[in-house]
Design a protein around this motif. Sequence first.
Motif, mmCIF file in Angstrom:
data_model
loop_
_atom_site.group_PDB
_atom_site.id
_atom_site.type_symbol
_atom_site.label_atom_id
_atom_site.label_comp_id
_atom_site.label_asym_id
_atom_site.label_seq_id
_atom_site.Cartn_x
_atom_site.Cartn_y
_atom_site.Cartn_z
ATOM 1 N N TYR A 164 -0.489 -8.624 13.290
ATOM 2 C CA TYR A 164 -1.788 -8.875 12.674
ATOM 3 C C TYR A 164 -2.929 -8.048 13.251
ATOM 4 C CZ TYR A 164 -2.847 -11.808 16.760
ATOM 5 O OH TYR A 164 -3.064 -12.249 18.047
ATOM 6 N N ALA A 165 -2.766 -7.506 14.479
ATOM 7 C CA ALA A 165 -3.884 -6.832 15.145
ATOM 8 C C ALA A 165 -3.739 -5.320 15.168
ATOM 9 C CB ALA A 165 -4.025 -7.357 16.572
ATOM 10 N N THR A 166 -2.768 -4.775 14.459
ATOM 11 C CA THR A 166 -2.506 -3.338 14.510
ATOM 12 C C THR A 166 -2.341 -2.756 13.113
ATOM 13 O OG1 THR A 166 -0.125 -3.795 14.727
ATOM 14 C CG2 THR A 166 -1.370 -3.437 16.757
ATOM 15 N N GLY A 167 -2.697 -1.484 12.977
ATOM 16 C CA GLY A 167 -2.508 -0.807 11.707
ATOM 17 C C GLY A 167 -1.046 -0.738 11.321
ATOM 18 N N VAL A 168 -0.182 -0.398 12.287
ATOM 19 C CA VAL A 168 1.251 -0.279 12.001
ATOM 20 C C VAL A 168 1.847 -1.629 11.602
ATOM 21 C CG1 VAL A 168 1.656 1.784 13.404
ATOM 22 C CG2 VAL A 168 1.788 -0.484 14.483
ATOM 23 N N GLN B 84 -4.994 -6.958 0.972
ATOM 24 C CA GLN B 84 -5.242 -6.495 -0.393
ATOM 25 C C GLN B 84 -5.791 -5.070 -0.392
ATOM 26 O OE1 GLN B 84 -7.878 -9.597 -1.755
ATOM 27 N NE2 GLN B 84 -6.212 -10.894 -2.504
ATOM 28 N N LYS B 85 -6.670 -4.773 0.547
ATOM 29 C CA LYS B 85 -7.212 -3.410 0.669
ATOM 30 C C LYS B 85 -6.112 -2.412 1.026
ATOM 31 C CE LYS B 85 -11.861 -4.793 2.208
ATOM 32 N NZ LYS B 85 -12.823 -4.760 3.357
ATOM 33 N N ILE B 86 -5.213 -2.836 1.906
ATOM 34 C CA ILE B 86 -4.114 -1.952 2.317
ATOM 35 C C ILE B 86 -3.238 -1.605 1.119
ATOM 36 C CG2 ILE B 86 -1.971 -1.864 3.674
ATOM 37 C CD1 ILE B 86 -3.451 -3.566 5.801
ATOM 38 N N ARG B 87 -2.905 -2.609 0.308
ATOM 39 C CA ARG B 87 -2.071 -2.357 -0.871
ATOM 40 C C ARG B 87 -2.789 -1.462 -1.867
ATOM 41 N NH1 ARG B 87 -0.317 -7.796 0.339
ATOM 42 N NH2 ARG B 87 -2.079 -8.680 -0.794
ATOM 43 N N GLY C 214 -3.151 2.158 0.102
ATOM 44 C CA GLY C 214 -1.872 2.718 0.536
ATOM 45 C C GLY C 214 -1.793 3.067 2.009
ATOM 46 N N TYR C 215 -2.766 2.693 2.775
ATOM 47 C CA TYR C 215 -2.728 2.885 4.225
ATOM 48 C C TYR C 215 -3.528 1.765 4.883
ATOM 49 C CZ TYR C 215 -7.424 4.948 3.630
ATOM 50 O OH TYR C 215 -8.742 5.159 3.313
ATOM 51 N N SER C 216 -3.323 1.587 6.169
ATOM 52 C CA SER C 216 -4.031 0.517 6.882
ATOM 53 C C SER C 216 -4.888 1.110 7.989
ATOM 54 C CB SER C 216 -3.039 -0.495 7.471
ATOM 55 O OG SER C 216 -2.255 0.113 8.472
ATOM 56 N N VAL C 217 -5.831 0.296 8.449
ATOM 57 C CA VAL C 217 -6.745 0.718 9.507
ATOM 58 C C VAL C 217 -6.793 -0.366 10.578
ATOM 59 C CG1 VAL C 217 -9.103 1.380 10.088
ATOM 60 C CG2 VAL C 217 -8.147 2.004 7.852
ATOM 61 N N ASP C 218 -6.624 0.048 11.805
ATOM 62 C CA ASP C 218 -6.884 -0.826 12.954
ATOM 63 C C ASP C 218 -8.277 -0.449 13.436
ATOM 64 O OD1 ASP C 218 -7.263 -1.884 15.466
ATOM 65 O OD2 ASP C 218 -5.412 -1.140 16.324
ATOM 66 N N LEU D 186 14.797 10.244 4.796
ATOM 67 C CA LEU D 186 15.635 9.062 5.009
ATOM 68 C C LEU D 186 16.360 8.651 3.733
ATOM 69 C CD1 LEU D 186 13.315 6.867 7.281
ATOM 70 C CD2 LEU D 186 15.261 8.265 7.992
ATOM 71 N N GLY D 187 16.095 9.381 2.633
ATOM 72 C CA GLY D 187 16.796 9.119 1.384
ATOM 73 C C GLY D 187 15.990 8.385 0.334
ATOM 74 N N PHE D 188 14.691 8.212 0.570
ATOM 75 C CA PHE D 188 13.834 7.524 -0.387
ATOM 76 C C PHE D 188 13.194 8.538 -1.328
ATOM 77 C CE2 PHE D 188 9.631 5.675 -1.506
ATOM 78 C CZ PHE D 188 10.084 4.561 -2.190
ATOM 79 N N ASN D 189 13.141 8.204 -2.602
ATOM 80 C CA ASN D 189 12.561 9.103 -3.593
ATOM 81 C C ASN D 189 11.049 9.160 -3.413
ATOM 82 O OD1 ASN D 189 11.650 10.510 -5.806
ATOM 83 N ND2 ASN D 189 12.892 9.389 -7.294
ATOM 84 N N PRO D 190 10.492 10.323 -3.041
ATOM 85 C CA PRO D 190 9.040 10.404 -2.786
ATOM 86 C C PRO D 190 8.199 10.120 -4.017
ATOM 87 C CG PRO D 190 10.043 12.593 -2.809
ATOM 88 C CD PRO D 190 11.166 11.613 -2.825
ATOM 89 N N ALA D 191 8.788 10.269 -5.204
ATOM 90 C CA ALA D 191 8.036 9.994 -6.419
ATOM 91 C C ALA D 191 7.687 8.510 -6.539
ATOM 92 C CB ALA D 191 8.847 10.428 -7.647
ATOM 93 N N ASN D 192 8.449 7.666 -5.836
ATOM 94 C CA ASN D 192 8.204 6.231 -5.888
ATOM 95 C C ASN D 192 7.321 5.718 -4.747
ATOM 96 O OD1 ASN D 192 9.950 6.083 -8.100
ATOM 97 N ND2 ASN D 192 11.752 5.736 -6.809
ATOM 98 N N TYR D 193 6.855 6.634 -3.900
ATOM 99 C CA TYR D 193 6.163 6.190 -2.686
ATOM 100 C C TYR D 193 4.911 5.373 -2.997
ATOM 101 C CZ TYR D 193 4.106 6.196 1.951
ATOM 102 O OH TYR D 193 3.563 5.770 3.135
ATOM 103 N N SER D 194 4.048 5.894 -3.857
ATOM 104 C CA SER D 194 2.767 5.214 -4.114
ATOM 105 C C SER D 194 2.967 3.837 -4.733
ATOM 106 C CB SER D 194 1.897 6.075 -5.039
ATOM 107 O OG SER D 194 1.521 7.265 -4.376
ATOM 108 N N GLN D 195 3.907 3.711 -5.678
ATOM 109 C CA GLN D 195 4.083 2.425 -6.351
ATOM 110 C C GLN D 195 4.688 1.368 -5.432
ATOM 111 O OE1 GLN D 195 6.732 4.033 -9.434
ATOM 112 N NE2 GLN D 195 8.322 2.617 -8.751
ATOM 113 N N MET D 196 5.401 1.804 -4.379
ATOM 114 C CA MET D 196 5.983 0.838 -3.438
ATOM 115 C C MET D 196 4.911 0.179 -2.589
ATOM 116 S SD MET D 196 9.226 0.540 -3.872
ATOM 117 C CE MET D 196 9.749 -0.231 -2.341
ATOM 118 N N LEU D 197 3.774 0.818 -2.450
ATOM 119 C CA LEU D 197 2.720 0.307 -1.577
ATOM 120 C C LEU D 197 1.865 -0.753 -2.262
ATOM 121 C CD1 LEU D 197 1.627 3.738 -0.108
ATOM 122 C CD2 LEU D 197 2.949 1.989 1.067
ATOM 123 N N SER D 198 1.813 -0.714 -3.578
ATOM 124 C CA SER D 198 0.893 -1.612 -4.309
ATOM 125 C C SER D 198 1.491 -2.998 -4.557
ATOM 126 C CB SER D 198 0.513 -0.975 -5.635
ATOM 127 O OG SER D 198 1.660 -0.705 -6.408
#
Length: 257
Positions: free
Chosen positions: A132-136, A177-180, A183-187, A245-257
């Motif tokens: 809860y206290a870190t960006g990662v 909600q902001k992170i989703r 697409g990135y988080s902030v500590d 790692l084998g993940f389709n980069p085209a799907n990256y943005s939609q996985m975050l939302s």
Amino acid sequence: MKSLLKAIDTIDAVAEAGNIGIRKLSAITGFPPSTIHRIVTTLVAKNYFQQDPVTRRYSLSYRLLELGSRVQQRTHLTTVALPHLEELMAAARESVNLAVRDGDTMVYLDMVQSNYSKLQLFTRPGARVPLYATGVGKLFLSQMQDSELDAYLQRSKPTPFTPHTLVKKANLVTELQKIRSRGYSVDNQEMEEGVRCVAALIFDHQGKPAASLSITGAAMRITPDRIEQFGTLAKSCAAAISSQLGFNPANYSQMLS
């Protein structure tokens, strides 16, 4: 502690023998049969040993293979990620970190230290920090269902590390909600006063969160007007690692939302 050492010696003996009975195991370890029986019964119950129903002999179970594969995956992850982390450090001119989730905490696996930063950061490899206290960590929280998040908050009972730490559920939910959305988080100095991090999520070949990376530095350098730029850099780097790692980069943005 003695019981733990006996259990470890028993695991080593079974691993060496392949499959073995109680009396032979007692002779090898030097422990009484009653002690060996108690240890192996516990290890069978916890799925670390399995017993052949015909011969009554014991052998290692696939649970140990599973644990070994997790270590192997982490080793593979750091090998794949390192060149990308080095590129990200050069672009951001701030230290870059790689972390994985371990239960209700994050563990830092690797760091590429910036030449421009002399800070002694809490993100050193091996350090363990709360989600809860870190960006990662907040990246992993952002992927949870409501019920899973509620259960986590009940267990962890967030407490402040700094005046900026988000400990109230309502504030944390708004942040997730902001992170989703972006697409990135902030500590924002939540783990340590004077330190900001911008982090992005890494996915594995199954599309599951595998790790996260962060750009970390002094708050006086990672100013609010630079956060979006760093967020873009972090997401691009995380997508590149995910792809390897084998993940389709085209799907990256939609996985975050």
